[in-house]
Structures are given as C-alpha cells and as structure tokens.
Enzyme design. Structure first.
Site, mmCIF file in Angstrom:
data_model
loop_
_atom_site.group_PDB
_atom_site.id
_atom_site.type_symbol
_atom_site.label_atom_id
_atom_site.label_comp_id
_atom_site.label_asym_id
_atom_site.label_seq_id
_atom_site.Cartn_x
_atom_site.Cartn_y
_atom_site.Cartn_z
ATOM 1 N N CYS A 71 43.592 70.688 18.905
ATOM 2 C CA CYS A 71 43.917 71.468 17.965
ATOM 3 C C CYS A 71 45.301 71.441 17.292
ATOM 4 O O CYS A 71 45.031 70.525 16.370
ATOM 5 C CB CYS A 71 44.243 72.817 18.859
ATOM 6 S SG CYS A 71 43.967 74.253 17.831
ATOM 7 N N HIS B 15 38.851 73.448 22.644
ATOM 8 C CA HIS B 15 39.879 73.228 23.611
ATOM 9 C C HIS B 15 39.213 72.852 24.919
ATOM 10 O O HIS B 15 38.752 73.842 25.747
ATOM 11 C CB HIS B 15 40.534 74.691 23.757
ATOM 12 C CG HIS B 15 41.538 74.849 22.806
ATOM 13 N ND1 HIS B 15 42.993 74.094 22.470
ATOM 14 C CD2 HIS B 15 41.496 75.896 21.697
ATOM 15 C CE1 HIS B 15 43.610 74.770 21.608
ATOM 16 N NE2 HIS B 15 42.616 75.499 20.865
ATOM 17 N N GLU C 219 40.516 71.893 27.332
ATOM 18 C CA GLU C 219 41.423 72.325 28.516
ATOM 19 C C GLU C 219 41.252 73.738 29.050
ATOM 20 O O GLU C 219 41.337 74.174 30.105
ATOM 21 C CB GLU C 219 43.025 72.133 28.299
ATOM 22 C CG GLU C 219 43.547 73.031 27.092
ATOM 23 C CD GLU C 219 43.256 72.708 25.813
ATOM 24 O OE1 GLU C 219 42.299 72.200 25.392
ATOM 25 O OE2 GLU C 219 44.143 73.374 25.080
#
Ligand SMILES: Nc1ncnc2c1ncn2[C@@H]1O[C@H](COP(=O)(O)OP(=O)(O)O)[C@@H](O)[C@H]1O
Ligand SMILES: [Mg+2]
Lengths: 79, 731, 229, 79
Positions: free
Chosen positions: C86, C203, C205
C-alpha cells in the site's frame, strides 16, 4: 526570490482528476469544455538572490521531490 | 442614567456585559471582552442546557469518570478503560463540508487521546437535508470525504454511524463525530492544573488566524448572509494529528505530565481557563512565546484562534526536557508559554507587558446559567386510518431503497474501517465490534436517534434513542455499559424548542435509569436554525458495550438454511403493529403523522437482557433488532447480509401491513437452528418474554406468504443502488 | 529469523504488519525509525501501509527520501527481500525500487473493502504458497492505488512474469469491471527484476487472522518465511 | 481556446501540504527554502472563441466547481 513551479502529468498518462472535472462540468451544463487536465502549482520562497543559482536549485528540487518524472513534467518560473 | 455599551459586544447580551464589568471591577479591554465572549458562548458555557443536563444519570459502579472531563471513562476489566465522547461540527460543516467534517473528527480524537487512550474507533452520526435540495449532494460528498480524509490518514478505523435525510436539515446539517479509545485504568490523564510554578507547555501545530470566534459562530443561528462568515473555517492537518497522537501517547508512558488538555473550541482561552479553574490555580501566560504561523498576530488572535492539532500541558518541574525530546522527535512544535501561579488569575503578557488580567473562577464558574422558558410539546393528534399497500412487494422495495434505509455502503467504503486489525464487525450490522488489542474481548459501538419520533413526542423520542443504542449493543451480544450524547436542537430562546430539549432529556434520563446505562460524556449544539426554522430535535446517542468473549457474538447475517426465525418482544395490543411516525407512513403514503411508538422500559429491559443472555450462552449467533421500517425490513436486511432467503407467515388475525411495517419498540429477530428452538421458547416463557416463531430461513427469495415474494438480487438492487445512483447524478 | 518494519511519520499499518509477522514467525519484528541511517541485519524488510507525510504532495514521495531508504535500496540491491504494501508500494515506486507510479483511483474515492485477486505467478518467494491462477481475497484501503506504467515497461513486466496479482472477480476472471482503481492491466502487485521486492496495494497483513475472516494472506507470510529459512 | 486556472489557498489559511513539502525540502538539505504553498493548476480546452465569453464561463466554473471559494482564490488566464 520566489519560484513558481508547475507540475503536470505527461501526455499519455491518464488524468483521473482532470477527467472527473470535465465530466462534472459537462453535467453542470458547460458543454463547450473539451479536455481538462489537473496539475499542481507550488510556490516557494527562496533566500537565494542569484537567478541562475536559484533556478538550478529548484530544478534539483523538482527532480528529487516536487515532480515524479516517471509520469510528470515540471516547469519553473522565477519571480 | 443610561449606560454606555461598546458597539461590538461580541455576542454578549447587555446583562452579560454588565456581569463581566462587575466581575472585572472595571471595563474589560478588547482582549478581555473577547475572552468573556467565547467563555460565555453557548458552546463553551452550556448556559441554556446546564440545568437540564444535570438531571441525566451519570453514575454506575463501572463509571470511572463521568461528564466534565474531556471524555467519559468506563471500566472494561483487566485494568483497562474505554474512553469516549461524541461532538458536533454542524455549522462549520455546512459552510465547508470537507474541512468542517474533517476538523470535527480531529477535535473528537483529541478529546479522547488527551486522557491517555489510544483511539481505536471512530463513528459518525450525520443528518442531511432532503435529497432533492440543491445543496444536499454536495454536502454529503464533502462531509463523507472529510471524515474519511481525516480518519483514514490518522489510522483510526471508522466503523459505523448513521445517516438521515429530512428537509428540516436543509439549512443546518448535523455532523456528529464520536471516538472511542482504550487506556489503562492506572494511566488516565485529567485536565486539572496543579503545582505552583509548574510549566504550562504548548505542543502541536503553530497558531494561525483560524476560526477566530468559531465557538460563538456555533452558538448563533444561520441567516442568509452566514455564508459570508467564511474565514472562520479551519483547515485540518491529519498528518500532524497522527504525530500528535503518537507523541502524546509516548509521553504518557513516562511520568512527567501533571495535566493535559486539548485546545478545542475557543482554543487557548478555554483550555487554559479550564485547566486553571479545575485545579484552583492561576496562570501567567507569555503569549509572545506561542508558536505562530503568521506574522503580526495579536494577543487577541492568539487567545481566540481555533487552529487545530494543538494541546496544552502542565509538566512536572525540571522534566520539561523529557517532553521536549519526544515532541522534537515527532517534529512537532514545543514551547513553554507560561507557569502556574497561586493568584487565581489569568495574567496574559505580551512582550513583558500585561495585556489582560482576569479572575479565573468567576469567569469559568460564574458563567451565566439560564432557566429558559419552555413549553411541553403538545401530544400528536391520533393517527387516522392507515391503508394497506396495493402491492406489498413494491412497498417493501420502496422502504428498502428509501434514503433513510438504503445501504450506506457508498459511505463506509470510503472509510478505512479495517486499519488496526481489530474490526470484528464491519459497518452494516447492528453495532460495530472492535476487539480490544490482544484480548478475547471487544467493544461494541453504535450511534442512534430517530428524530421524527423526537419531534412528534420528545419524551418517547428521547427514550427511544437511548433504548435503540441499548438494543443494538445487545444484538451483537454485548453488555451495554454507558452512553455519550450529542444534543442537536434549534434556538433555545424559543420556548417550544426548549420544550423539545427538556422532553428529550427527560426521556433519555428515564431510559438510562431503567437500563442501568449512564451518560458519561456529551455535547450540546443549539441554534441549529435558519431563518427561524429549526431542525428536528436530534439527541444523537452513542452507546458502548462490552463483549466479554468474542466466541459468543451475533451478527445480522442469516447463516443456515433451516434456521427458525423467532420474534422477541411484544406488539401493541398483541396484534397489528404501531404505524404512527413509521417509515411506511412517510415513504409509502407520504404522511408524517401520529404518535411515535412508545418505549415500555420494563419490557425493554426484560426482553433485551434475555436476548443478550441467549447470545452470551452461545445459543444464538444471528440477531437483529427491529427499527426503521419494522419487521419486514429487518428480515430483508438479515437475508441480504447472509445472502440467504427466508419465508415468514403473517398471523391470520392481523392487518398484515401493520404487522410487517409497524415500528413497535423493544423487539429483536433471532435466527436459530431448529434443535435450539424449543429450549429458547421455554426459557422465554419462564422469563415472561414474548417470543413467537414467525418463519424459516432458506432459498433465494424473501417471502411473506400470501403477500410478497422477492428474489434476493432484486431486493439487493433496491437496497444497494439508491445512494450510489443519487451521488453519481450530476449536481 | 529477523524481520524489520520501517516506520515513517504517518505510517499506520505498521502495527497490523507487525502482528501478521509475529503470527508467522513467532518473533516480534524490529521497528526501524525512518531517521535511522543504518539497518540491522534482517531477513526481510517491510515498508508498511499508512499515510507517510500525510500523503501530501504525492503518496510516498517524501518518505522515499527518508535517510533509511538509502539503506533499504542498498539492501534490496544485495538481494534482501522487501515487501512493500500500500503506502509502502507507493514509497517503493517513488524510491525507484519498483517501476511505474501510483496515482489517484480512477473513481477518485478512497476504497476500503475486500477484493478478489488472481495470483499471476507462483514464481517468487512471496507467492510460491499459491498456485498461479488461484483467487485470493484481501482487503484494500487506499485512495491512490491506480498503477501506471508505460507500454514498454508493461511488456517487460509481463514477459518477465513479474506481475504478482491482478484485480479479478471471484472466479479469477480479469475484466475492466473488476479493475478496482483504474490500474494498468488490472495490476495489483508487481515484482522487481530480481524478484526480491514485491509491491502491492492490497493488504495481506489484514488477511491473516481467522477471527477476522478468510485468512488468505497466511500463505504469503508462510512462503516468505520458508524462503528465509 | 485554452484556459489556465490557478487555484491557491487564501492568505492565512493553513496549508498542510505546503508545510510538509517545505519540511521535506529542508530535510533534504535545501536550507534556503522559506515558505512553500501548494495550489492546483487546471487547464481546460474550450470551444468558445470569444475571449470575453470564455472568461465569463471559466469564471463561473471556478465559482461553482474548480475552486472552493470559502478557502481558495482563483486566477484565470486565457491562451
Ligand atoms: N455515516 C456512517 N458511517 C459508517 N457507517 C454507517 C454510517 N451510517 C450508517 N452506517 C452503518 O450502516 C448500518 C445501518 O445503519 P442503521 O440503519 O442506522 O442501523 P440500525 O438501524 O441498526 O441502528 C450500521 O452498521 C451503521 O453503522
Ligand atoms: Mg439495529
């Protein structure tokens, strides 16, 4: 001395902001508007008094930070 | 003898000016008068509302700090506290929607982290004018962008909110922002100054000429020339706010802060007066030391500026360097601008000379308090006959796509609702659920208010607003703990508006008491009027609850074909349903009439406790409370949430439209596996809780047998398309 | 196994990334401040998401000039793996670690939601836990994820199998309609030529905790670990 | 005809972007830079050939869309 920098997208790079503005203007009845491009306009106060030196410095600032030369052009004016 | 008044009283009345002269014992100078003006503005002094706010219950064993500090604090176990508050930024957002809303978010974040909490969730309660009004689209776009622009950048998830559209907000939109943070109970910071000689320290951004007299603007009615008052608009800098959050929290890990307070409305003035007054101290400020953004600033401008992203702190003597190092690391301004004294006075110096000298307590505590005349709102005329729709399916679609019910996806997808990795329930359900970092528990958060009910009957409306938040928290399985409120009303100098205020407060207080659900913080926004036309009374309520065990949480989405739908809670007169002030009446029949549905608090408590305990016991994982649009809308939302159909049976002895669309309060719809059904019904009977089976889950359609069948895709279009299509239309 | 997350002023998914790394490695990642001028020895460097410098001027532009970025570039050149997510992807392009640039989403709005991605190559230390053509779902949360490259660079990326992810539908079909933000050729993630730097807008994560939904990001972290071991 | 519009923040209005750019330039060693302000630069193609009319139209576009006149000023050039 003051520097005025214009940063604009290179030809061929799509400009979502400009496109949206054009679209909105049409929607508002401004039918005569053709292409719209949006760029940035940055004004800097400089301590430097020598025009050539100032120009060189701002040139460097543009290359290093103010413009992303992959997609943007810049133009410098000193006033 | 006729008295002489200055030409510009800066918003003070003649009586207030006389009081000021009395307190000063002389004529106040320009700077001093400006300070009186902002300190005694409605926004800062609560002069019209104080008398009534005192009647709200604020205590419970789990309340650590109630109203009066920057935000409310409740105990959530394990040595942790939740800190939260809601605040309005209505007037600025109407004038400049992006910056108005953005700085509203920034302001409420500061109220929360100033007390030592890391902000973990943002919410927003929004009211706009009619969708047809020429300004509405622009305002929606700007406000949503502003909230997202600020919240996304600081990295706090925006997890929920509410939105209404009504013509009464055409000239006065409401932008109420709420922040919830988590702190350690032994690390909560307050604002009372202490320690003679201690440094008064300024941190954050530099001071510019932003928003001077913003607090007084928030206390005045709009007239057509208000749009000229533009320079008072403040610009937010979320990047600096993010640094300020990290720097403050880092400093709070050390042991050097005596007191801390954000600079909100009326900037340096209100923050310094509040800190001094709470601690019974005096302050001497050297205003020339305030970090300034512009040249030629005056003491008056420095004291009244509402520049954003600034805080005031009292530090332990000799420890200033600890704080300075942290703020320098985060590249923020840091300046010692004064010290505490024992004089009880605010002495303002400018290049060594005294520019102003005011007594603190008389000004802060003796602010005028009004018992404004009020008249009770007359009871609404009884509701006439309400015809059934010709086409039930069309009526359902009308409701699912009406501005107050249509999906808010277009809004929440512009908010980062996932950052921090703890969002257990995203926007779209009854309450947002945000895990407490590294724990098995979570906070449930919701905001609610039904202004059309409040307008028809402020007492019932006040109760309903509180009760709806309570229900939304129960619906996910959380124990509701406390609320914050944001009282948005018209001009309090009109007795009927004051009557709305008094009525809503009464209803809220009753509900809070009955539900053991105190008020721990809040905000009042009055004068939401344009040219004498007030908004619907809007006491927005933000509720916070605790889910002890994330393994036992419910969501609105239907999950299994074959589940049984059980309706909890009673319907008026045991049949039909309440259609007064319902969305069916307004959206399908074009009428805004009748009394709102009553909130029966004893039943509310009993039924809500039952639902929550069923979820906590692990028996129920699918639950939705019934609100706008009634039962039919609730089933539809549950079906869309799970992409799974359902069939319900309308009882034979009942007017179907009232049963389907009635908005009787205190009800929940559960979807439970067939084998759990019997036990739940037996428990309900034992607890005296009304519970009936109304249908089953399954298929790809939504059916009310004999009245409508709609496919889920068709329903989804009705629900999802309205807002994006509205926003995409040319302005 | 040492991982290091670079923290810039305005980073805000550094914590999310640290959690995911800790879940995968069992060890707390090092957090490196942008002003630092030396990197500790690490098996993986991460440029996390957020709004470094507020996204002012251009996303990632100012962070790309942080002192630590000189070290990150040097490490990448030595072959140390770098994951840039990002805002990290934006920083990596601004710093010249990856080709192209990221400009405003074509819809001009911030977008936060789950998206389907087609894994384009399993030939990298980041994506070898997936099969090429597999569809995964990760959240996105960005305003400027519109990936721009010129035709020559695009051709090179494709010829060298350096496109890691594309925005697709649930079935893995890539069309203009599934192009979330206007990116050239629906590109959501790219590799550098040496295949040790991955930049991506979505993302992973935020897709590793089963309590929060489908943990589709798990295999990406597992693969990185395996490669480090 | 082409119109070039400069949109700049009014005096006294905080410019977080400009501030951050200035800060970054200092960090990169350009110590001689004073205040920095960032604005927008918009180029529009217009079908209109009459200068006065074009000017009036762009003026209206600025007021209605291109500039946020609460906090921004604009300047129009026709080329
Ligand atoms: N302004 C907003 N921002 C974010 N989420 C919103 C907003 N308005 C509504 N929502 C979300 O949309 C869903 C429906 O809202 P609402 O109809 O008010 O719920 P309820 O009737 O359960 O109170 C909720 O999850 C709510 O959080
Ligand atoms: Mg609800």
């Amino acid at each position: 001395m003051k520097a005025r920098v214009h940063v604009t997208l290179k030809n061929g790079v799509l400009d979502p902001q400009g496109k949206a503005i054009g679209h909105a203007l049409h929607g508002m009845g401004f039918a005569q508007v053709g292409e719209v491009r949006q760029g940035k306009f940055i004004e800097l106060d400089l301590a430097e008094t020598d025009k050539a030196k100032a120009k060189a410095q701002v040139e460097e600032m543009c290359k290093k930070l103010l413009a992303n030369t992959v997609i943007e052009n810049y133009a410098i004016e000193l006033v | 003898m006729t008295k002489q008044y200055p030409n510009d009283l800066m918003g003070l009345s003649h009586e207030e000016y006389d009081m000021a002269v009395g307190i000063m014992g002389r004529t106040p100078n320009h700077l001093e008068l400006g300070i009186f003006s902002v300190m005694w503005s409605e926004h800062c002094s609560y002069k019209s509302s104080k008398k009534w706010l005192k009647t709200l219950p604020t205590k419970a064993p789990w309340v650590i700090c109630g109203p009066g500090e920057n935000a409310g604090v409740i105990d959530i176990g394990d040595g942790q506290a939740a800190i939260f508050k809601m605040e309005s930024h209505n007037h600025p957002s109407f004038i400049e929607p992006y910056q108005g809303a953005a700085t509203g978010v920034g302001g409420i974040l500061r109220d929360v982290f100033t007390m030592g909490a890391r902000p973990v969730a943002n919410m927003n309660a929004l009211r706009f004018g009619s969708p047809d009004h020429p300004k509405t689209r622009h305002l929606v776009a700007g406000v949503v962008r502003g909230i997202g622009g600020y919240g996304n950048c600081v990295g706090v998830p925006t997890v929920g909110g509410e939105v209404n559209f009504h013509p009464s907000y055409n000239g006065n939109i409401l932008v109420n922002a709420m922040t919830v943070g988590v702190a350690r109970t032994d690390k909560i910071f307050y604002s009372a100054a202490a320690g003679i000689g201690n440094s008064v320290v300024y941190v954050g951004s530099k001071t510019g000429r932003d928003g001077i007299h913003g607090a007084t603007m928030a206390s005045a009615e709009f007239t057509d020339d208000s749009e000229e008052k533009r320079p008072t608009v403040q610009v937010g800098d979320p990047f600096t706010e993010k640094l300020l959050i990290e720097a403050c929290l880092e400093l709070m890990e050390t042991d050097v802060i005596v007191a801390i307070q954000d600079m909100g409305a009326a900037g340096l003035t209100s923050s310094s007066f509040e800190m001094a007054s709470k601690g019974g101290m005096g302050i001497e400020l050297e205003l020339d030391r305030v970090p300034m953004r512009e040249t030629g600033m005056t003491p008056y401008e420095l004291m009244l500026s509402e520049s954003q992203e600034r805080m005031l702190m009292i530090l332990k003597p000799g420890e200033e360097h600890v704080a300075e190092a942290i703020f320098r690391k985060w590249e923020l301004d840091f300046a010692i601008i004064g010290r505490l004294t024992d004089t009880g006075r605010m002495v303002l110096k400018w290049n060594g000379e005294v520019a102003g000298d005011l007594p603190i307590d008389p000004l802060a505590l003796a602010a005028p308090e009004y018992d404004r005349p009020w008249v009770p709102t007359p009871p609404p005329a009884p509701l006439g006959d309400v015809p059934a729709p010709k086409d039930y399916a069309a009526a359902l679609k009308t409701l699912m796509s009406c501005p107050d019910v249509a999906s808010r996806r277009w809004i929440w997808e512009q908010y980062d609702h996932l950052v921090m990795n703890d969002t257990m329930q995203r926007p779209g359900g009854d309450a947002a659920v945000v895990r407490v970092a590294d724990m098995k528990k979570a906070l449930a958060i919701t905001t609610d208010c039904t202004p059309r009910y409040c307008y028809a009957d402020p007492v019932q409306g006040g109760r309903q607003a509180v009760a709806e938040t309570w229900r939304n928290l129960n619906s996910v399985g959380a124990r509701p703990l406390a609320i914050t409120d944001n009282m948005n009303f018209g001009n309090p100098q009109r007795p009927e508006i004051m009557g709305q205020f008094v009525g809503c407060i009464q209803g809220m207080a009753e509900a809070c008491r009955a539900l053991d659900y105190p008020v721990v913080s809040g905000n009042v926004s009055l004068y939401n009027e344009t040219n004498g036309k007030g908004i619907l009374p809007t006491p927005a309520i933000g509720g916070v609850g605790l889910l002890d065990d994330l393994d036992h949480m419910a969501t609105v989405a239907l999950k299994r074909a074959g589940d049984v739908l059980i309706l909890i809670g009673a319907v008026e007169n045991h049949h039909g349903g309440h259609l007064g002030q319902s969305l069916y009446l307004r959206e399908v029949l074009g009428r805004e009439e009748g009394p709102p549905p009553p909130v029966v608090l004893a039943a509310e408590r009993r039924d809500g406790d039952f639902v929550r305990e069923q979820i906590r016991a692990g028996r129920v994982d699918t639950c939705h409370d019934l609100s706008d649009g009634g039962l039919a809308i609730a089933v539809a939302e549950m079906a869309l949430g799970g992409n799974l159909g359902a069939t319900i049976q309308v009882p034979a002895d009942t007017p179907a439209h009232a049963w389907l669309f009635g908005e009787d309060q205190g009800r929940y719809l559960l979807a439970v596996p067939e084998q759990a059904e019997a036990a739940i019904l037996i428990d309900a009977r034992k607890a005296d809780v009304p519970a009936i089976v109304i249908g089953t889950v399954g298929g790809n359609d939504l059916t009310a047998t004999g009245y409508y069948t709609i496919s889920l895709p068709e329903l989804r279009h009705a629900h999802e398309d309205w807002l994006p299509a509205y926003m995409a239309a040319p302005r | 196994m040492t991982t290091a997350v670079i923290v810039f002023p305005g980073s805000n998914r550094d914590r999310d990334m640290c959690l995911a790394l800790e879940r995968a490695t069992g060890q707390k990642p090092l957090r490196i401040w942008h002003q630092d001028t030396a990197l500790p020895k690490a098996d993986l460097l991460v440029l996390p998401g957020g709004f470094s410098y507020g996204d002012y001027l251009r996303c990632g532009a100012m962070a790309a000039h942080s002192p630590i970025m000189r070290e990150v570039k040097a490490a990448a050149a030595r072959g140390v793996p770098v994951l840039a997510v990002c805002n990290g992807f934006q920083i990596a392009t601004e710093a010249g670690l990856l080709p192209g640039a990221l400009i405003t989403n074509s819809g001009l709005k911030f977008i936060c939601r789950n998206v389907s991605l087609r894994v384009e190559t399993s030939n990298s230390r980041f994506t070898r836990g997936y099969n090429a053509g597999q569809v995964v779902s990760y959240p996105v949360a960005h305003n400027d994820g519109n990936y721009v490259v010129n035709a020559d660079t695009l051709k090179r990326l494709e010829d060298q199998d350096r496109v890691a992810f594309r925005y697709s539908d649930d079935a893995g079909v890539v069309t203009p309609e599934t192009n979330l933000n206007g990116s050239t050729a629906n590109i959501a993630g790219v590799l550098n030529e040496a295949r040790n730097v991955l930049g991506m807008m979505p993302h992973p994560e935020n897709a590793t905790d089963p309590q929060l939904g489908r943990p589709d990001g798990g295999p990406l972290f597992a693969a990185m670990l395996e490669a480090m071991a």
